[in-house]
Every structure is written in structure tokens, then in C-alpha cells.
Design an enzyme around this catalytic site. Structure first.
Site, PDB file in Angstrom:
ATOM      1  N   GLY A 236      -2.277   1.669  -4.520  1.00 31.88           N
ATOM      2  CA  GLY A 236      -3.475   0.981  -4.050  1.00 31.88           C
ATOM      3  C   GLY A 236      -4.720   1.727  -4.456  1.00 31.88           C
TER       4      GLY A 236
ATOM      5  N   CYS B 179       6.508 -13.566  -2.423  1.00 31.39           N
ATOM      6  CA  CYS B 179       6.947 -12.445  -1.590  1.00 31.39           C
ATOM      7  C   CYS B 179       6.163 -12.480  -0.287  1.00 31.39           C
ATOM      8  CB  CYS B 179       6.686 -11.112  -2.288  1.00 31.39           C
ATOM      9  SG  CYS B 179       7.054  -9.709  -1.203  1.00 31.39           S
TER      10      CYS B 179
ATOM     11  N   CYS C  43      16.511  -6.691  -1.288  1.00 33.52           N
ATOM     12  CA  CYS C  43      15.742  -7.916  -1.081  1.00 33.52           C
ATOM     13  C   CYS C  43      15.434  -8.483  -2.456  1.00 33.52           C
ATOM     14  CB  CYS C  43      14.444  -7.673  -0.322  1.00 33.52           C
ATOM     15  SG  CYS C  43      13.480  -9.206  -0.134  1.00 33.52           S
TER      16      CYS C  43
ATOM     17  N   CYS D  10       0.833  -1.196   0.000  1.00 31.04           N
ATOM     18  CA  CYS D  10       0.000   0.000   0.000  1.00 31.04           C
ATOM     19  C   CYS D  10       0.868   1.247   0.000  1.00 31.04           C
ATOM     20  CB  CYS D  10      -0.888  -0.001   1.232  1.00 31.04           C
ATOM     21  SG  CYS D  10      -1.718  -1.569   1.535  1.00 31.04           S
TER      22      CYS D  10
ATOM     23  N   ASN E  60       2.150  -0.091   5.423  1.00 34.59           N
ATOM     24  CA  ASN E  60       2.418  -0.729   4.145  1.00 34.59           C
ATOM     25  C   ASN E  60       3.375  -1.875   4.437  1.00 34.59           C
ATOM     26  OD1 ASN E  60       4.766   0.135   1.511  1.00 34.59           O
ATOM     27  ND2 ASN E  60       3.219  -1.432   1.494  1.00 34.59           N
TER      28      ASN E  60
END
Ligand code: 5GP
Ligand code: MG
Length: 468
Positions: free
Chosen positions: A34, A391, A442, A7, A108
Site C-alpha cells: 500500500g 474478490c 481461497c 494493506c 488488512n
């Protein structure tokens, strides 16, 4: 199964002016993060004002409604829809009690040890109303606060219990507490606006609030905003390791944002240039899948010397098809959303650029459409390495078996999507294009190696989405 969210958040602290119009503008700038619901909470002299609704920010908040959200401090949220959880209850900010006071929180991201934290809270007699991550996070903080009566210490303590990727804005009294997970997985920036300070998921929100970015909030940093100032910052205990989500640059953030000081547009352009080098194609035209692959296609065109053409036109009034709840609707919606320019593709060899492939549904439709418009060859180039693992940190890709690249190599994927070839940017190419050290990113959905241990990851692998 708790709602999973990717978000957008925003928070402001001002002096001498209302927070709501700023939050409104910030949220509109973050609308791409979003479209399901949006909400704003403000406080004035200890009273909380709070409104949320389904739909787009400007559909929910009229001027009259904004006028009722009083006070110079507040937070806002836009929520990304995920299958099966499309309702107002999941909209944020949510209101929580911090002892006697009403407070509001929005976030988020995803908590990976959600179940464990929930069970712990329940064992301690905490009543949980919904099942959202956000409430769990808030109640963890409130519980700690009950012990220490020091809210900042409570937040830091809670963040050592909570494992995940998150950016949070927490409105308590006349303060906004803004914090980011210890590895900086989800983005958050801090900046100044006229009359005060603000935080937001992306720099573009600061720009559109008429302000400017001062810096990224550091991984594990807790900011306290009060009376239009950054009152204090402190740090959640952390290992010093960073793991910024590569997907923010690949797809999620706006191209006019900067993420960790790297301009998203430039990263995408470099991705295209790099693809042209790594995986050239003999073609007459470079065509982007709009909107998200335009900079990549421009970079590819420049890198290859092949002309760029906007041969697919997007109907800007159609929502993002990715988030439609079922596969069938997604397939038919692609055709409503995109349409080829007549004549442009006829008899041409086309290099089609897209930012990423998740399930492959969208791309298959698009390749068919491009062929239907007369293209004689379609070579696909993708600005993100194959997404092969779920994820757990805030991006909506949950199950391996949904992912077209899971267990498939490029040639097989080309067959599935009906292209003459499919080539992905290499991992090294992506990292170089982002411009940060690979250890600071990541890359979990690409490598299956997550920056923190995901409880029962192996086990989840065997299960379908509905089961875990
Ligand atoms: P798929 O391969 O699943 O049919 O769709 C992939 C496309 O959807 C990508 O090219 C990208 O533009 C977009 N996409 C990828 N991930 C997400 C996401 O998490 N949310 C949304 N809304 N779109 C995404
Ligand atoms: Mg796309």
C-alpha cells in the site's frame, strides 16, 4: 460503499527499546502492499502516540517524528489506495476508545457482512464516525467488551459475528492483540526481534526488523503480545477450514517473503516452469513484465530452454499503475512506467510472461509496446488462471464487468489485448505450484466459489461498483 483495503500491518512488543524504529522498518518492507498512506501508533505508560500521513512510509516519518512516538509497544499500517477514497481519514491505525483508554487498531482485509454489522451496531446506539471496516470491527469488539470486560473474549466473540478476510493489530494499553480471520484468508506471521516479539503481514517485514519468523499465525488465532513476549494465544471458534488467498503468491506478497511456509519466489518460479509445460510457445525470447513476473519468466525460460531477456525496463520511481483512479490515466501511465530496450525485440518472437490479468489494460499497452519495438510475434503466458469473479476478501478486483476474462475465453482475450496467443496457467497447475492442498486455498476470484457465503453476491453481480 466502504473503503476496501488490501494493506499491510505490523505490530511489536519490546523491552528496553523504542517500538517506532522497528515499526518504521517493518512498514518500509511492506510498502508494496500500500502506497497511499501509512501510520504508526505506540503507547507509553498509558499514553497513546499516533501519527499518520499520505504517501510513502519514509516520506511521512522523519527521524524527529519517530522520536515523538514513544514507548516499547506499537502497531503500524500501510494502506492501499482504492478509487475515490483517497484521503487521510481512511488512513490507519485509527484511534478508538476502549472505555476510558485510547486504543488504536489497524487491519488488512475486508468484512463481507459489513452492512449487517453496522446496522446492528447503530441499532445498539453505537455512534460510528467514519464508514471504514476498521472502525466497525473495533466498535464490535468494544461493544462486546462492555458486556464481559474481558478483551480477549470480546475479540473472539466479535470475530464470530464478523465474516470476512482480515489480519488485525489492536493496541490497547501495553499490549498488542493480533488476530487473523478464522480461515486465514489474509496473511499474518509471528516472530522474534531483538528485545521482543512482532507480527507482520509478511515475513520480509520480520527480516527487515532484524528478526526472524517463528511461524504463521494460525487461522483464527489471537495472540497477545506483552513486555516483549508472546503472553498467550487462543482461538476464535472456527470450522478448521483454511482458505489462504492464492493471490498473495501470485502477485501481492514480495518474492522474498514466505507465505504459509511456501517461499513466494519458488512458487512463482514453479508457475513459470509449469506454464512452459502446459502451454509451450515457439519463440526466441522469454520476456517478463517487470517486476512481478520475473521469477515466472525465469521458470518459463528454464522449462522451455528459450533464453530470458529483460527487454522491458521499469522506471522504479513510478507508482503502481493498477491503483490509479481512472482508466485513462492508467493507460498513459503504463508507457511512463515501462519502456523497451531498443534493438532487443526487433524481429524476435517473444513469449511475454505476466503474473496475472485483471482488467487487461496494462497488458494491452505492453503488447502494443513490444510490437512497436519490432517483435514479430507476441505470445502471452499468465501465471494465474483467469480472474472471472470479484474478490470480497481484500484484493482490489470488484466488478465482474471490469474483468477481461469474465465471459471471454483465451482466444478472445488474445484479441482484446492484441497478442498472438494468451494462455493461462491451469487451476491445477497453480495449486501444484503453490504446494498446498487446493482445499486450503481461497480461489474465489477464479471460480466464483467463495470460502464463506457472501451476502447478496448474486445481487451484487447485477450492480456496478458505485451502487452496492
Ligand atoms: P490489469 O490487467 O488490470 O491492467 O493489470 C493487471 C496487472 O496489475 C497484473 O499483472 C498485476 O501485476 C497487477 N495487479 C493485479 N492485481 C493487483 C492489485 O490488486 N493491486 C495492484 N497494485 N496491482 C495488481
Ligand atoms: Mg504486473
Amino acid at each position: 460503499m466502504p473503503p476496501r483495503e488490501a494493506c499491510g500491518v505490523v505490530g511489536v512488543s519490546l523491552q528496553g527499546r523504542g517500538a517506532a524504529p522497528y515499526l518504521f522498518r517493518g512498514l518500509r518492507a511492506l510498502q508494496h502492499r500500500g502506497q497511499e498512506s501509512a501510520g504508526i501508533a505506540t503507547t507509553s505508560h498509558g499514553t497513546l502516540f499516533h501519527r499518520k500521513g499520505m504517501g510513502l512510509v519514509h516520506e511521512i516519518f522523519s527521524q524527529e517524528l519517530l522520536d515523538t512516538l514513544r514507548g516499547t509497544v506499537g502497531i503500524g499500517h500501510v494502506r492501499y489506495s482504492t478509487t475515490g477514497s483517497s484521503d487521510l481519514e481512511n488512513a490507519q491505525p485509527i484511534v478508538v476508545k476502549v472505555h476510558d483508554a485510547d486504543a488504536a487498531i489497524a487491519h488488512n482485509g475486508d468484512i463481507v457482512n459489513f452492512d449487517r454489522i453496522r446496522r446492528r451496531l447503530q441499532a445498539q446506539g453505537v455512534e460510528l464516525l467514519g464508514n471504514a471496516d476498521t472502525e466497525t470491527m473495533a466498535q464490535t469488539i468494544v461493544l462486546e467488551y462492555g458486556r464481559t470486560r474481558d478483551l480477549e473474549a470480546a475479540i473472539r466473540r466479535a470475530c464470530t459475528e464478523i465474516v470476512g478476510g482480515y489480519a488485525v493489530v489492536f493496541l490497547v494499553g501495553n499490549r498488542v492483540y493480533a488476530f487473523r480471520d478464522p480461515m486465514g484468508i489474509r496473511p499474518l506471521v509471528f516472530g522474534t526481534v531483538e528485545g521482543g516479539v512482532a507480527v507482520a503481514s509478511e515475513s520480509v517485514a520480520l527480516d527487515l526488523m532484524g528478526g526472524k519468523v517463528v511461524r504463521d499465525v494460525a487461522p483464527g488465532e489471537l495472540l497477545v503480545l506483552e513486555k516483549g513476549q508472546l503472553l498467550r494465544t487462543s482461538t476464535i471458534p472456527n470450522s478448521g477450514e483454511r482458505a489462504h488467498c492464492m493471490f498473495e503468491w501470485v502477485y501481492f506478497s514480495r518474492p522474498d517473503s514466505m507465505v504459509e511456509t511456501q517461499p513466494v519466489y519458488d512458487v512463482r518460479y514453479r508457475i513459470g516452469q509449469r506454464l512452459a509445460k502446459e502451454s509451450p510457445a515457439e519463440a526466441d525470447l522469454v520476456v517478463p513484465v517487470p517486476d512481478s513476473a520475473r521469477p515466472q519468466a525465469l521458470g518459463f525460460a528454464e522449462g522451455s530452454g528459450i533464453p530470458y531477456a529483460e527487454a522491458l525496463i521499469k522506471n522504479r520511481f513510478v507508482e503502481r499503475t493498477f491503483i490509479l483512479p481512472d482508466q485513462h490515466r492508467r493507460e498513459s501511465e503504463v508507457r511512463v512506467k515501462l519502456h523497451p530496450v531498443p534493438g532487443l525485440l526487433k524481429g524476435r518472437r517473444v513469449v511475454l510472461l505476466d503474473d496475472s490479468i485483471v482488467r487487461g489494460t496494462t497488458l494491452r499497452e505492453i503488447v502494443q509496446m513490444v510490437r512497436g519495438a519490432g517483435a514479430v510475434r507476441v505470445d502471452v503466458r499468465i501465471g494465474c488462471p483467469p480472474i472471472r469473479a470479484p474478490c470480497y476478501f481484500g484484493i482490489d478486483m470488484k466488478e465482474r464487468k471490469e474483468l477481461v476474462a469474465f465471459g471471454r475465453e483465451e482466444d478472445e482475450i488474445a484479441r482484446v489485448v492484441g497478442a498472438d496467443s494468451v494462455r493461462y496457467i491451469s487451476l491445477d497447475g497453480l495449486i501444484t505450484s503453490i504446494g498446498l492442498p487446493g482445499e486450503d486455498l481461497c480461489l474465489g476470484c477464479l471460480t466464483g466459489q467463495y470460502p464463506v457465503e457472501v451476502p447478496e453476491e448474486r445481487h451484487r453481480f447485477q450492480k456496478t461498483l458505485a451502487e452496492f
